[in-house]
Motif scaffolding. Structure first.
Motif, PDB file in Angstrom:
ATOM      1  N   GLY A 207      15.442 -11.655 -16.704  1.00  0.00           N
ATOM      2  CA  GLY A 207      15.434 -10.297 -16.182  1.00  0.00           C
ATOM      3  C   GLY A 207      14.362  -9.406 -16.754  1.00  0.00           C
ATOM      4  N   THR A 208      13.665  -9.835 -17.787  1.00  0.00           N
ATOM      5  CA  THR A 208      12.516  -9.055 -18.266  1.00  0.00           C
ATOM      6  C   THR A 208      11.394  -9.162 -17.239  1.00  0.00           C
ATOM      7  OG1 THR A 208      11.642 -10.939 -19.527  1.00  0.00           O
ATOM      8  CG2 THR A 208      13.124  -9.420 -20.680  1.00  0.00           C
ATOM      9  N   PHE A 209      10.548  -8.147 -17.202  1.00  0.00           N
ATOM     10  CA  PHE A 209       9.571  -8.099 -16.128  1.00  0.00           C
ATOM     11  C   PHE A 209       8.296  -7.404 -16.570  1.00  0.00           C
ATOM     12  CE2 PHE A 209      12.002  -4.190 -15.928  1.00  0.00           C
ATOM     13  CZ  PHE A 209      11.031  -3.221 -15.721  1.00  0.00           C
ATOM     14  N   ALA A 210       7.244  -7.629 -15.787  1.00  0.00           N
ATOM     15  CA  ALA A 210       5.986  -6.905 -15.925  1.00  0.00           C
ATOM     16  C   ALA A 210       5.750  -6.137 -14.632  1.00  0.00           C
ATOM     17  CB  ALA A 210       4.841  -7.878 -16.180  1.00  0.00           C
ATOM     18  N   GLU A 211       5.331  -4.904 -14.769  1.00  0.00           N
ATOM     19  CA  GLU A 211       5.106  -4.054 -13.590  1.00  0.00           C
ATOM     20  C   GLU A 211       3.658  -4.149 -13.123  1.00  0.00           C
ATOM     21  OE1 GLU A 211       4.673   0.624 -13.322  1.00  0.00           O
ATOM     22  OE2 GLU A 211       6.819   0.093 -13.475  1.00  0.00           O
ATOM     23  N   THR A 212       3.463  -4.096 -11.827  1.00  0.00           N
ATOM     24  CA  THR A 212       2.116  -3.984 -11.271  1.00  0.00           C
ATOM     25  C   THR A 212       2.056  -2.749 -10.389  1.00  0.00           C
ATOM     26  OG1 THR A 212       2.513  -5.285  -9.250  1.00  0.00           O
ATOM     27  CG2 THR A 212       1.909  -6.498 -11.235  1.00  0.00           C
ATOM     28  N   VAL A 213       0.870  -2.160 -10.311  1.00  0.00           N
ATOM     29  CA  VAL A 213       0.641  -0.981  -9.480  1.00  0.00           C
ATOM     30  C   VAL A 213      -0.624  -1.224  -8.669  1.00  0.00           C
ATOM     31  CG1 VAL A 213       0.320   1.527  -9.427  1.00  0.00           C
ATOM     32  CG2 VAL A 213       1.654   0.473 -11.287  1.00  0.00           C
ATOM     33  N   ALA A 214      -0.568  -0.912  -7.389  1.00  0.00           N
ATOM     34  CA  ALA A 214      -1.736  -1.103  -6.527  1.00  0.00           C
ATOM     35  C   ALA A 214      -1.811   0.012  -5.503  1.00  0.00           C
ATOM     36  CB  ALA A 214      -1.684  -2.456  -5.819  1.00  0.00           C
ATOM     37  N   ILE A 215      -3.023   0.369  -5.133  1.00  0.00           N
ATOM     38  CA  ILE A 215      -3.243   1.294  -4.016  1.00  0.00           C
ATOM     39  C   ILE A 215      -3.573   0.455  -2.787  1.00  0.00           C
ATOM     40  CG2 ILE A 215      -4.647   3.194  -3.144  1.00  0.00           C
ATOM     41  CD1 ILE A 215      -5.206   3.965  -6.060  1.00  0.00           C
ATOM     42  N   GLU A 216      -2.738   0.578  -1.775  1.00  0.00           N
ATOM     43  CA  GLU A 216      -2.898  -0.209  -0.553  1.00  0.00           C
ATOM     44  C   GLU A 216      -3.382   0.710   0.568  1.00  0.00           C
ATOM     45  OE1 GLU A 216      -2.324  -3.422  -0.590  1.00  0.00           O
ATOM     46  OE2 GLU A 216      -1.010  -3.748  -2.328  1.00  0.00           O
ATOM     47  N   ARG A 217      -4.346   0.201   1.334  1.00  0.00           N
ATOM     48  CA  ARG A 217      -4.886   0.954   2.465  1.00  0.00           C
ATOM     49  C   ARG A 217      -4.946   0.029   3.679  1.00  0.00           C
ATOM     50  NH1 ARG A 217      -8.066   2.030  -2.148  1.00  0.00           N
ATOM     51  NH2 ARG A 217      -8.038   4.230  -2.802  1.00  0.00           N
ATOM     52  N   SER A 218      -4.669   0.579   4.848  1.00  0.00           N
ATOM     53  CA  SER A 218      -4.709  -0.267   6.039  1.00  0.00           C
ATOM     54  C   SER A 218      -5.085   0.542   7.267  1.00  0.00           C
ATOM     55  CB  SER A 218      -3.346  -0.935   6.275  1.00  0.00           C
ATOM     56  OG  SER A 218      -3.427  -1.874   7.333  1.00  0.00           O
ATOM     57  N   LEU A 219      -5.786  -0.115   8.169  1.00  0.00           N
ATOM     58  CA  LEU A 219      -6.058   0.391   9.513  1.00  0.00           C
ATOM     59  C   LEU A 219      -5.505  -0.634  10.492  1.00  0.00           C
ATOM     60  CD1 LEU A 219      -9.792   1.522   9.157  1.00  0.00           C
ATOM     61  CD2 LEU A 219      -7.786   3.013   9.229  1.00  0.00           C
ATOM     62  N   LEU A 220      -4.616  -0.217  11.371  1.00  0.00           N
ATOM     63  CA  LEU A 220      -4.055  -1.117  12.380  1.00  0.00           C
ATOM     64  C   LEU A 220      -4.736  -0.810  13.702  1.00  0.00           C
ATOM     65  CD1 LEU A 220      -1.535  -0.371  10.215  1.00  0.00           C
ATOM     66  CD2 LEU A 220      -0.597  -2.281  11.511  1.00  0.00           C
ATOM     67  N   LEU A 221      -5.929  -1.387  13.864  1.00  0.00           N
ATOM     68  CA  LEU A 221      -6.794  -1.034  14.986  1.00  0.00           C
ATOM     69  C   LEU A 221      -6.212  -1.439  16.335  1.00  0.00           C
ATOM     70  CD1 LEU A 221      -8.715  -1.528  12.351  1.00  0.00           C
ATOM     71  CD2 LEU A 221     -10.537  -1.282  14.015  1.00  0.00           C
ATOM     72  N   GLN A 222      -5.342  -2.440  16.350  1.00  0.00           N
ATOM     73  CA  GLN A 222      -4.767  -2.857  17.629  1.00  0.00           C
ATOM     74  C   GLN A 222      -3.970  -1.738  18.286  1.00  0.00           C
ATOM     75  OE1 GLN A 222      -1.497  -5.712  17.300  1.00  0.00           O
ATOM     76  NE2 GLN A 222      -1.402  -5.308  15.104  1.00  0.00           N
ATOM     77  N   TYR A 223      -3.547  -0.753  17.488  1.00  0.00           N
ATOM     78  CA  TYR A 223      -2.763   0.361  18.025  1.00  0.00           C
ATOM     79  C   TYR A 223      -3.571   1.643  18.162  1.00  0.00           C
ATOM     80  CZ  TYR A 223       1.100  -2.769  17.081  1.00  0.00           C
ATOM     81  OH  TYR A 223       1.932  -3.862  17.070  1.00  0.00           O
TER      82      TYR A 223
END
Length: 481
Positions: A207-223
């Motif tokens: 149950g011990t853990f390591a945290e990760t953080v990320a900035i996610e960006r997306s363009l859904l051009l089909q829409y």
């Protein structure tokens, strides 16, 4: 742990695998007449409009198409069902009386963690809602959309969409086969764009853990409309980009600054990606990103690239054969507003030995599309046999099971679905990929409320990211030096 094999409880006995060399045509006009905006047996997305026989699943009446009173754009989400109480709890002692509505993966978790894992089952609320234009286009697609004929090559029958037969929506709302079901899910509606700072964990068996953080960006051009789409050649090749994604690692420090960007296309599911490596201060082509069983970014090898949303089509060739899809009724995480509340954004309270704390997780009975997949003999994958479950009201992935080379149940996946009513769309707020053999677990960077006390916020579906984040030149520009 006893070896668990796929049983008839997951899908009806005798599922025949479809030959992936057969490309099915769009359904007949008569069959397509079952789908419509109102008054038809099927909803615009192809879900059964009516409730089930015993009333435990209600009829779909449009979902939450507008935000509840008091909600403001950018706020944490108001729970429309805060007054609901659990109907009952399923645990290791009583699960057998509900076994026909429990997926094999859920049963495995109940058996492996009898003292800590359980399901709090709430009234079923069919909250999924999408924009009106999406509904109208999906109805139009039902009798028209086709894959490219002829296909671009062997094992690519479901990798190229004939864009002259498609409008932005669900491509195959009345699917002919499992491949069309998986295609619908791979391209399910996730808004037109998003930007978020997401939090995730990789946990050990204790149950011990390591945290990760990320900035996610997306363009859904089909829409997007033609005016909304960026004009860089990266976005216009291969029949046009369907969706583009960029991820920038923030934590842990050893990965900080690493950034990738790339796109999938109408005529190819081979994610065209580029990676900025801070230590080398250069951008390189990265064909391994998004490719089948390559390790998913930041997962410590606990997630595969093709399991980001439980399962998605990746690569330019189809490695799996799909079963005939079946609609099943299962208890799945749904309307996860309690889990998404700021007060529950603490991994120290959420991450337990082998699974998440089940108390803030809401389970409901819903119909799902169940598809079994087996690897074609000429290919190799960490999981040659898997089963995935897609919510019928949205095509979002709800759960999955991955089996190892010995056909032993290996990884159990859950997505904590909820309606993002300001878009509107239904997708997941956090997920979990649990190794049922070694006890480790890993999530995607989608527990946004973990950052509530340190400047975090819900995802931004309104302000599109700079399209440069997806191009090699843009990665050089934005890369941390």
């Amino acid at each position: 742990m006893k070896k668990l094999r796929y049983t008839t409880r997951a899908l009806a006995a005798g599922l025949a695998l479809t030959a992936s060399s057969t490309v099915m045509a769009a359904v007949s006009a008569e069959k397509a007449a079952q789908i419509g905006l109102t008054g038809t047996p099927l909803t615009p997305l192809g879900a059964i409009r009516a409730g089930n026989a015993d009333g435990s699943i209600p009829a779909w009446e449009g979902g939450i198409a507008t935000p509840p009173a008091g909600y403001k754009q950018g706020d944490w989400y108001i729970d429309p069902y805060a007054d609901d109480k659990p109907l009952f709890t399923i645990d290791a002692k009583n699960y057998q009386q509900y076994a026909d509505r429990l997926m094999p993966g859920t049963i495995a978790l109940l058996k492996k963690y009898p003292d800590t894992f359980h399901l709090n089952v709430y009234p079923s609320r069919r909250s999924a809602a999408l924009p009106q234009w999406h509904y109208e286009n999906s109805v139009w697609n039902a009798s028209r959309t086709r894959f490219c004929d002829p296909p671009p090559g062997p094992d690519r029958e479901y990798r190229c969409l004939d864009t002259s037969t498609y409008r932005p929506g669900v491509a195959f709302p009345i699917p002919n086969n499992g491949a069309e079901v998986v295609y619908n899910h791979t391209m399910y509606f996730f808004g037109k764009s998003y930007v978020w700072r997401g939090y995730a964990f990789n946990a050990f068996a204790d149950g011990t853990f390591a945290e990760t953080v990320a900035i996610e960006r997306s363009l859904l051009l089909q829409y997007m409309t033609p005016e909304e789409k960026p004009k860089d050649p990266l976005f216009t090749g291969n029949g046009g980009a369907m969706w583009c994604r960029s991820s920038e690692m923030v934590e842990p420090p050893r990965q900080a600054g690493s950034m990738y960007g790339g796109c999938n296309y109408f005529t190819s599911q081979d994610f065209s990606a580029y990676l900025y490596v801070p230590g080398q201060r250069r951008v390189r082509k990265a064909p391994e990103i998004g490719f089948y069983d390559s390790p998913s970014t930041g997962s410590d090898g606990l997630r595969t690239a093709d399991s980001t949303t439980m399962f998605g089509m990746t690569g330019d060739e189809e490695w799996y054969e799909y079963s005939e899809p079946q609609r099943k009724e299962y208890f799945i995480p749904y309307n996860s507003y309690k889990l998404a509340a700021p007060e529950n954004g603490d991994f120290k309270k959420l991450v337990m030995r082998g699974h998440l704390n089940p108390d803030p997780i809401r389970y409901e009975l819903h119909r799902v599309w169940a598809v079994e997949m087996r690897l074609k003999p000429k290919y190799r994958h960490l999981s040659p046999h898997r089963v995935v479950y897609f919510d019928e009201d949205s095509w979002a992935g709800a759960a999955g099971e991955m089996y190892d080379a010995g056909d032993q149940l290996w990884r159990v996946q859950e997505a904590y679905l909820m309606q993002f009513y300001e878009v509107p769309m239904l997708s997941f707020w956090g997920d979990n990929h649990m190794d049922i053999i070694n006890g480790r677990q890993s999530s995607n960077n989608t527990f946004f409320n973990v950052g509530a006390g340190r400047g975090g916020s819900p995802p931004d579906f309104v302000n599109p990211p700079d399209s440069a984040y997806f191009t090699p030149a843009g990665l050089r520009k934005y890369g941390v030096r």
